[in-house]
Enzyme design. Structure first.
Site, PDB file in Angstrom:
ATOM      1  N   ALA A  95       0.830  -1.205   0.000  1.00 51.34           N
ATOM      2  CA  ALA A  95       0.000   0.000   0.000  1.00 51.34           C
ATOM      3  C   ALA A  95       0.859   1.247   0.000  1.00 51.34           C
ATOM      4  O   ALA A  95       0.421   2.320  -0.379  1.00 51.34           O
ATOM      5  CB  ALA A  95      -0.886  -0.003   1.239  1.00 51.34           C
ATOM      6  N   LYS A  96       2.096   1.122   0.442  1.00 53.01           N
ATOM      7  CA  LYS A  96       3.042   2.253   0.509  1.00 53.01           C
ATOM      8  C   LYS A  96       2.384   3.476   1.133  1.00 53.01           C
ATOM      9  O   LYS A  96       2.491   4.585   0.631  1.00 53.01           O
ATOM     10  CB  LYS A  96       3.626   2.540  -0.867  1.00 53.01           C
ATOM     11  CG  LYS A  96       4.322   1.312  -1.467  1.00 53.01           C
ATOM     12  CD  LYS A  96       5.145   1.645  -2.681  1.00 53.01           C
ATOM     13  CE  LYS A  96       5.856   0.428  -3.256  1.00 53.01           C
ATOM     14  NZ  LYS A  96       4.969  -0.590  -3.843  1.00 53.01           N
ATOM     15  N   ARG A  97       1.727   3.263   2.260  1.00 54.50           N
ATOM     16  CA  ARG A  97       1.041   4.346   2.939  1.00 54.50           C
ATOM     17  C   ARG A  97       2.026   5.232   3.678  1.00 54.50           C
ATOM     18  O   ARG A  97       3.152   4.812   3.991  1.00 54.50           O
ATOM     19  CB  ARG A  97       0.013   3.786   3.927  1.00 54.50           C
ATOM     20  CG  ARG A  97      -1.133   3.077   3.252  1.00 54.50           C
ATOM     21  CD  ARG A  97      -1.875   4.003   2.312  1.00 54.50           C
ATOM     22  NE  ARG A  97      -3.082   3.396   1.775  1.00 54.50           N
ATOM     23  CZ  ARG A  97      -3.188   2.856   0.561  1.00 54.50           C
ATOM     24  NH1 ARG A  97      -2.162   2.814  -0.241  1.00 54.50           N
ATOM     25  NH2 ARG A  97      -4.351   2.366   0.143  1.00 54.50           N
TER      26      ARG A  97
END
Lengths: 270, 270
Positions: A95-97
């Site tokens: 998700a590379k949040r």
């Protein structure tokens, strides 16, 4: 799941393969065009064919969000399917949040409670605030972007800081203070194997999630040579090279073959 | 929407207010607990009460994803409601996405095609690859994290590079090469007004999205003093200070009052 349990699974399967479920409906075989849940059907078939050779799956959220709430629904179905049928599998939300504390808390809840992921990838630009809330979940992991596999990693990640170290090293050094080998992994691309050796040196114990094998040009042998530690310490991801190796109706069979190939390369190191 | 059209709207409304729809159901008033679409009902009431005073809305994706596919569905309903009833409003997906090219493309599609957002916030760690695909959409914007409002911005953003400039300045300088004042905005927190003045100096024309007013301690006056340019160049965001100012059944009325207050502070500068 802690690092010891993950290592046990790796030894049992003789594989440190992670299959990336970048399940883009535009690339699906014809026969899935008219089913009600094409992404879920595709994932189910891919998982059934590859689960023997993989210790982890990594759906990339972008491909689900691109389909709106129906896409997210099929992501949930996929995670449930994995949990029910392959309870030992490690599941990573790619998700590379990155967000401030109160917001990061909600993301943590979304991925760890609402959906039952083991790990989430996190972009570290905003610092500790964006990681801390994820670390509060015992047995769950934060997978922090360090040196990514893309070309423009050179724009910032590889830039030197005043201290002489590149930004990605600074990120790793800081993040090692936030958690330990049981809740922090780093993303280190397979496309720069010489850097992998350096990173393993100053970060001996943490698992690395390594994308970039296959379509992006990295190799299992190089990654293993430079990245392995005594408890394996690697999850090597392949997405397109497995799931879209074949777009005929034999797609799942071919995916299984590709996964088996990678796993057999890995077995030599375990 | 280009920067000129955004500026026209700002002049017409005498406001550069962005209302952050961090719509967390746990903080909703009792009367929304048992409706079918609580997030959407909440957003509708907030929007109806504040639209006179706001030029932009910014749903933070975390709060929708935390509710699973039902949350994403209500996000879509919210964007549709805004488009139908307030066609001039600028809508920002506060998603802080960052991924490599083929994945960023899917995110761009999700936010710009599947949902009709005007802009998306992007974490720049991975460099140009993670922004480029968003810039291919004419009339759409990339809102790039530069200096965020959170405390741990100090971990990396404020760290000096070998060139002597801090990382956030390096990000701004690079990103100004990728696009122009009609498709690139920067996130610059209200919590460091002295930096805002510096950033305005080396980035005279781009819009800044400024979070951190209200709950996080920044003030409209300071932001205006240091951040305004000849075409306004500011969108000042308030989330919790407006939408959760009151959790009684009068929540929307109070939100309208809080928005009006901020807008009246802004009007003096327009």
């Amino acid at each position: 799941m802690n690092s010891e349990e993950l290592y046990r699974q790796i030894k049992r399967k003789k594989s440190f393969l992670c299959v990336g479920l970048d399940s883009d409906p535009a690339l699906f075989p014809q026969l899935l065009r008219h089913v009600q849940y094409p992404i879920f059907e595709f994932n189910k078939a891919i998982i059934a064919a590859t689960a023997k050779y993989a210790v982890a799956y990594k759906p990339n959220l972008a491909f689900y969000e691109a389909e709106g709430n129906q896409g997210l629904h099929q992501l949930e179905m996929t995670v449930d399917f994995l949990r029910k049928n392959y309870p030992d599998i490690f599941i990573i939300a790619d998700a590379k949040r990155s967000d401030i504390g109160n917001t990061a808390k909600r993301y943590a809840r979304a991925f760890f409670e609402k959906m039952n992921f083991d790990a989430v990838t996190i972009a570290p630009y905003m610092g500790y605030d964006s990681v801390g809330p994820f670390l509060e979940y015992k047995g769950k992991w934060s997978v922090i972007l360090a040196l990514t596999s893309n070309k423009s990693a050179a724009d910032f990640e590889l830039s030197n800081m005043q201290t002489g170290e590149p930004l990605y090293k600074r990120v790793i050094t800081e993040a090692m203070k936030w958690g330990d080998k049981d809740n922090i992994m780093f993303v280190v691309g397979a496309t720069r194997p010489e850097k992998l050796a350096q990173i393993r040196e100053y970060c001996p114990d943490n698992f690395f999630l390594v994308p970039g094998v296959g379509a992006q040009g990295g190799s299992v042998d190089e990654v293993a040579k430079y990245g392995l530690n005594s408890k394996c310490g690697l999850l090597v991801n392949s997405s397109r090279g497995i799931i879209f190796a074949d777009n005929s109706e034999r797609y799942a069979v071919t995916a299984g073959e590709k996964a088996a190939e990678l796993a057999s390369q890995m077995a030599r190191y375990l």
